[in-house]
Structure formats: C-alpha cells, structure tokens
Design a protein around this motif. Sequence first.
Motif, PDB file in Angstrom:
ATOM      1  N   LEU A 110      79.351  16.097 -46.312  1.00  0.00           N
ATOM      2  CA  LEU A 110      78.252  15.590 -45.263  1.00  0.00           C
ATOM      3  C   LEU A 110      78.357  14.419 -44.572  1.00  0.00           C
ATOM      4  CD1 LEU A 110      75.235  16.258 -44.787  1.00  0.00           C
ATOM      5  CD2 LEU A 110      74.707  14.602 -46.530  1.00  0.00           C
ATOM      6  N   MET A 111      78.972  13.328 -44.961  1.00  0.00           N
ATOM      7  CA  MET A 111      79.159  11.968 -44.282  1.00  0.00           C
ATOM      8  C   MET A 111      80.288  12.186 -43.345  1.00  0.00           C
ATOM      9  SD  MET A 111      76.640  10.648 -44.952  1.00  0.00           S
ATOM     10  CE  MET A 111      76.557   9.150 -43.818  1.00  0.00           C
ATOM     11  N   MET A 130      79.114  14.186 -40.205  1.00  0.00           N
ATOM     12  CA  MET A 130      78.317  13.542 -39.499  1.00  0.00           C
ATOM     13  C   MET A 130      79.028  12.781 -38.198  1.00  0.00           C
ATOM     14  SD  MET A 130      75.343  13.790 -40.090  1.00  0.00           S
ATOM     15  CE  MET A 130      74.423  12.719 -38.995  1.00  0.00           C
ATOM     16  N   MET A 141      68.907  15.464 -47.837  1.00  0.00           N
ATOM     17  CA  MET A 141      69.707  16.639 -48.414  1.00  0.00           C
ATOM     18  C   MET A 141      69.910  16.204 -49.819  1.00  0.00           C
ATOM     19  SD  MET A 141      73.010  18.496 -47.226  1.00  0.00           S
ATOM     20  CE  MET A 141      73.186  20.178 -47.396  1.00  0.00           C
ATOM     21  N   PRO A 184      70.739  16.610 -37.834  1.00  0.00           N
ATOM     22  CA  PRO A 184      71.926  16.565 -38.807  1.00  0.00           C
ATOM     23  C   PRO A 184      72.041  18.090 -39.467  1.00  0.00           C
ATOM     24  CG  PRO A 184      69.922  15.861 -40.153  1.00  0.00           C
ATOM     25  CD  PRO A 184      69.674  16.331 -38.743  1.00  0.00           C
ATOM     26  N   GLU A 216      84.723   1.367 -45.200  1.00  0.00           N
ATOM     27  CA  GLU A 216      83.467   0.760 -44.900  1.00  0.00           C
ATOM     28  C   GLU A 216      83.598   0.453 -43.748  1.00  0.00           C
ATOM     29  OE1 GLU A 216      80.727  -1.200 -46.739  1.00  0.00           O
ATOM     30  OE2 GLU A 216      80.874  -0.191 -48.500  1.00  0.00           O
ATOM     31  N   GLN A 221      87.823   9.515 -49.055  1.00  0.00           N
ATOM     32  CA  GLN A 221      86.610   8.675 -48.897  1.00  0.00           C
ATOM     33  C   GLN A 221      86.909   7.772 -47.799  1.00  0.00           C
ATOM     34  OE1 GLN A 221      84.927   6.405 -52.397  1.00  0.00           O
ATOM     35  NE2 GLN A 221      83.775   8.328 -52.195  1.00  0.00           N
ATOM     36  N   GLN A 253      77.997  20.854 -45.045  1.00  0.00           N
ATOM     37  CA  GLN A 253      78.223  20.283 -46.621  1.00  0.00           C
ATOM     38  C   GLN A 253      78.004  21.424 -47.542  1.00  0.00           C
ATOM     39  OE1 GLN A 253      78.508  17.770 -48.392  1.00  0.00           O
ATOM     40  NE2 GLN A 253      77.028  18.462 -50.331  1.00  0.00           N
ATOM     41  N   ASN A 254      77.215  22.291 -47.130  1.00  0.00           N
ATOM     42  CA  ASN A 254      76.793  23.640 -48.150  1.00  0.00           C
ATOM     43  C   ASN A 254      77.962  24.468 -48.314  1.00  0.00           C
ATOM     44  OD1 ASN A 254      74.385  22.683 -48.859  1.00  0.00           O
ATOM     45  ND2 ASN A 254      73.324  23.852 -47.192  1.00  0.00           N
ATOM     46  N   PHE A 270      82.173  17.022 -50.827  1.00  0.00           N
ATOM     47  CA  PHE A 270      81.137  16.440 -50.279  1.00  0.00           C
ATOM     48  C   PHE A 270      81.568  16.273 -48.801  1.00  0.00           C
ATOM     49  CE2 PHE A 270      80.282  16.057 -54.654  1.00  0.00           C
ATOM     50  CZ  PHE A 270      78.930  16.384 -54.859  1.00  0.00           C
ATOM     51  N   ARG A 329      83.005  23.179 -55.684  1.00  0.00           N
ATOM     52  CA  ARG A 329      81.748  22.212 -55.948  1.00  0.00           C
ATOM     53  C   ARG A 329      81.812  20.816 -55.999  1.00  0.00           C
ATOM     54  NH1 ARG A 329      76.621  22.705 -58.090  1.00  0.00           N
ATOM     55  NH2 ARG A 329      76.411  21.058 -59.553  1.00  0.00           N
ATOM     56  N   ASP A 330      83.061  20.210 -55.899  1.00  0.00           N
ATOM     57  CA  ASP A 330      83.325  18.738 -56.009  1.00  0.00           C
ATOM     58  C   ASP A 330      83.500  18.239 -54.639  1.00  0.00           C
ATOM     59  OD1 ASP A 330      82.885  18.572 -58.809  1.00  0.00           O
ATOM     60  OD2 ASP A 330      84.964  19.306 -59.224  1.00  0.00           O
ATOM     61  N   MET A 354      70.882  12.034 -45.724  1.00  0.00           N
ATOM     62  CA  MET A 354      70.446  12.769 -44.620  1.00  0.00           C
ATOM     63  C   MET A 354      69.316  14.052 -45.171  1.00  0.00           C
ATOM     64  SD  MET A 354      72.494  11.436 -42.663  1.00  0.00           S
ATOM     65  CE  MET A 354      71.900  12.184 -41.095  1.00  0.00           C
ATOM     66  N   LEU A 371      79.300  10.339 -51.866  1.00  0.00           N
ATOM     67  CA  LEU A 371      78.659  10.242 -50.567  1.00  0.00           C
ATOM     68  C   LEU A 371      77.514   9.019 -50.543  1.00  0.00           C
ATOM     69  CD1 LEU A 371      76.573  13.161 -49.524  1.00  0.00           C
ATOM     70  CD2 LEU A 371      76.816  12.341 -51.825  1.00  0.00           C
ATOM     71  N   ARG A 377      80.904  22.823 -50.261  1.00  0.00           N
ATOM     72  CA  ARG A 377      80.389  22.970 -51.706  1.00  0.00           C
ATOM     73  C   ARG A 377      80.437  24.211 -52.268  1.00  0.00           C
ATOM     74  NH1 ARG A 377      76.125  19.790 -55.033  1.00  0.00           N
ATOM     75  NH2 ARG A 377      77.830  19.137 -56.673  1.00  0.00           N
ATOM     76  N   ARG A 424      74.663  19.329 -42.529  1.00  0.00           N
ATOM     77  CA  ARG A 424      74.254  20.102 -43.724  1.00  0.00           C
ATOM     78  C   ARG A 424      74.851  21.416 -44.102  1.00  0.00           C
ATOM     79  NH1 ARG A 424      67.836  18.967 -42.664  1.00  0.00           N
ATOM     80  NH2 ARG A 424      68.064  16.795 -42.538  1.00  0.00           N
TER      81      ARG A 424
END
Lengths: 371, 74
Positions: A345-346, A349, B39, A325, A199, A196, A332-333, A343, A340-341, B37, B10, A336, A329
């Motif tokens: 996406l971020m 980015m 999505m 973006p 911040e 993860q 991300q797809n 992620f 399936r777990d 985003m 996320l 996944r 995306r």
Amino acid sequence: MLEQFLEAFQGIGILNLSWGNMAMWVIAFALLYLAIKKGVEPLLLVPIGFGIFAANFPFTGLMDEGGLFYIFYHYGIENELIPPLIFLGLGAMTDFGPVIANPKTFLLGAAAQLGVYVAFFMALLLGFSIPEAASIGIIGGADGPTTIYLTANLAPHLLGTTAVAAYSYMALVPIIIPPIARLLTTTKERAMVMEQMREVSKGERIIFPILASIVIILLVPKSAPLITMFMLGNLFTESGVVERLANVSREALINIVTIILGVGIGATMSAENFLNPKTIYIFILGVIAFAFAVAGGVLLAKFMNLFIKNKVNPLIGAAGVSAVPMAARVVQNMGREANRDNFLLMHAMGPNVAGVIGTAVAAGVFLSIIK
Amino acid sequence: MGEKKVTAPLPGTILKIKVDVGQKVSPRDVILIIEAMKMENEIDALVSGEVKEVYVKERQTVKAGAPLVSISIS
C-alpha cells in the motif's frame, strides 16, 4: 388577449420538453443511481447528475448568459478557476512521504502517462481535432480536475463527456487494473516484498513542494496553475504553521468548489453535446487510455528492475494511473493475493501521487504545444 | 523456542486488536487490524505460540516497523 394566452400556454415547460431532454434525464438518473445506490464517485456524480437533470428543462434560462448554471460554468470552469482550487485541497491532503523516500517512483508515475499519449494518437486517427484528441487522451491520466481543466481550455464542447468518462473509469479502477497487471507480471513478481521505506524528515517534507515546483514549472511552465496550487496546499499541511489554511483547503473549500464544478459540468451536457457518436468513441478511447496507463507503469517498473539494486514490485507501477488512493489499494490487494505477507500500500502511494503530478504535467505539455 | 516480535508492515491506525496476553495463536491467525488509507489490513501472527505482550492500543497510530505484539514461539 387570446394571443397572449396562447403565448403563455406555449411557454409551459411540459409542451416543450424534447426527446433529447428526456434522453438526457435518463442519463442523469442513471448517474444518480450509480452514485447513490452503488457508491460510484458520489461526491462528483450527485452534483453532475442533478446538473444534467436541471439543465434539460426547457425555458429555465439556467444556461443562458447570466443564468445561474451559466455563472457556475463561466466563472468557475471556463475561466479555469475551480480545478486549480481543487488541486489546492488535494495538495493539502497529499502525503509526499513515499515519493521522497523512494524518488524512483516518480518515474513510474510518469510512465503511466503512456495511456494519455496512446489515446491522443488514436483519437487523431479517428478524426478528432488536435484539441479534442488531447482532451480525450488526458482521461487516461485518471485525474478528474486535470481532465476538466484541459478540456475547458481546449475543447469545451466535450467537457461533460470527458469528465463523466474520467470519473466513471476512475470508479472502475478495481476492475481495469487487475487483468492487465496480472497479464504483465508473474505470481513470483507480484509476491515480492519490498524493503521497508525509510523515515522522511519534516525538513524534507517542507522542501519538497518548493523544489518540485521549481523543477516542474521550469520544465513545463503551462502546468503552473495546477502545480502551484497543489504544492501550496501541500506546504500548508507540511509546514505545520497554518493548520487553519490547510484544513479549509482540504475540507470546506474543496467541498464548496466541488458543488459548483459538478453542477456546472452537468449543465453543459445537453442532448446535442452528449447524444452523438463522438461520445461512444470517447468512452472507448478512455478505457484504452486507462489500460495503457496501467501497462506503462508496470512495464517501466520491470524495466527499472534490470538496473536497480533495491528492486520494486512491478505491481506498484500500476498505481501510476493516479486515481488516488484507489489504484494503490488495488495494488495492495493484488500483492496480498500473491503473498499474504506482502503490504504494498504505502509503496504504491509513491507512483500514485506521482501520477497526479504526471497528469498535470501532461496537460501542461498539451497546452504549450496546442495553444 | 524463542520470541517473535510482530512489527507493523505499514504505517496506520490500530483499528482492532484480536488477541489477549496468554492467548495461543497459529501463523495464519489475525492478531490485529491496521487501518491505512481507509483500508483495513489484517496482520497475521506469522508464528505459532503464545501472546506474551501487546504493545499497542486500539485507535493508536503506528509507524512502519513499530512493534505490535510479542509471541513466545512454541
């Protein structure tokens, strides 16, 4: 009297509509269809499509000196005003958080510029001039405003073609990325969950656009028009004290200049500029550039993993092809799909945003070498 | 036995919550959808059990790692 009559008659548009004009109408309608019916980049392709349509009427004078579309084109695009203004808005929309949290991703955005240089050299081999080859190569950066900026500067006769190629391939990112990224990775690599992200503080977010400007502009001064506006827009948002300016940059202003940009580009697409074999080569080179951009990002991510402790999922390298973006995306797809777990996406980015900067820098490099 | 806190993988906005307190779930049931985003990301329960508490509301924005739902594992 009769002569004047005949003259007026000859000035009627319909008698002077050439085959070339009509062929361009077909292209205009095709773009409008894709935009309206298929949702392909409608914000750009509706004005571009209509611009092509309108500019291919005979005797309108729209593109003659002083004509309406000429004014759009000359003052907005040829003078390089609009692409930097679009960058202002994009900067105001951009969240540098993922890049700040994981600066390694900057390298992935740079690696994805591989496509730009591969297409550049291939275009040279095919007999394009150096300025033309640079304008074609930059399509591989998958960044519309940068492509327009560079082409307007180096090879304005190719403007419509490179712009339409860049925007259409961007829309095709979900089709272009997966086969290449899949070929270069194993299911196990794609399934990898990344740690993860930490911040990012407000202070870091404010300092970043300033620090990035210093580094990038000192290295590649010719990237300044795009980079300064991008970073200023970002500072508008991140500073939190000029919400009015941030808001107008990312909404009203970017929308207004997009209209002028789209129509102005469409208007450059006359039959003689577009209906020639060069266009086909440009579209082929464009897709090759995209493919190498994806490969460059993925391969560098795999290479980086040989040395670094906190490994990255190589898929995020594919997001280095900008197209923000959408590319993230797609990543991300794909992640996944393998797990399936997962992620991504971020995480994606980071390279995605870095790819935008990378392309602006690549344009700056071309400008300093060629101009 | 025990309790599992499902956290946000996320950052984003909670678009839809698909479970209520007391509901039985299995690992691959979608408990909520986070929009990021533009999505939609389906978040799974990951464990079998009963939903004990829901910490978020629809339209709420969450940071990565924020607790979403707790499930008492059966």
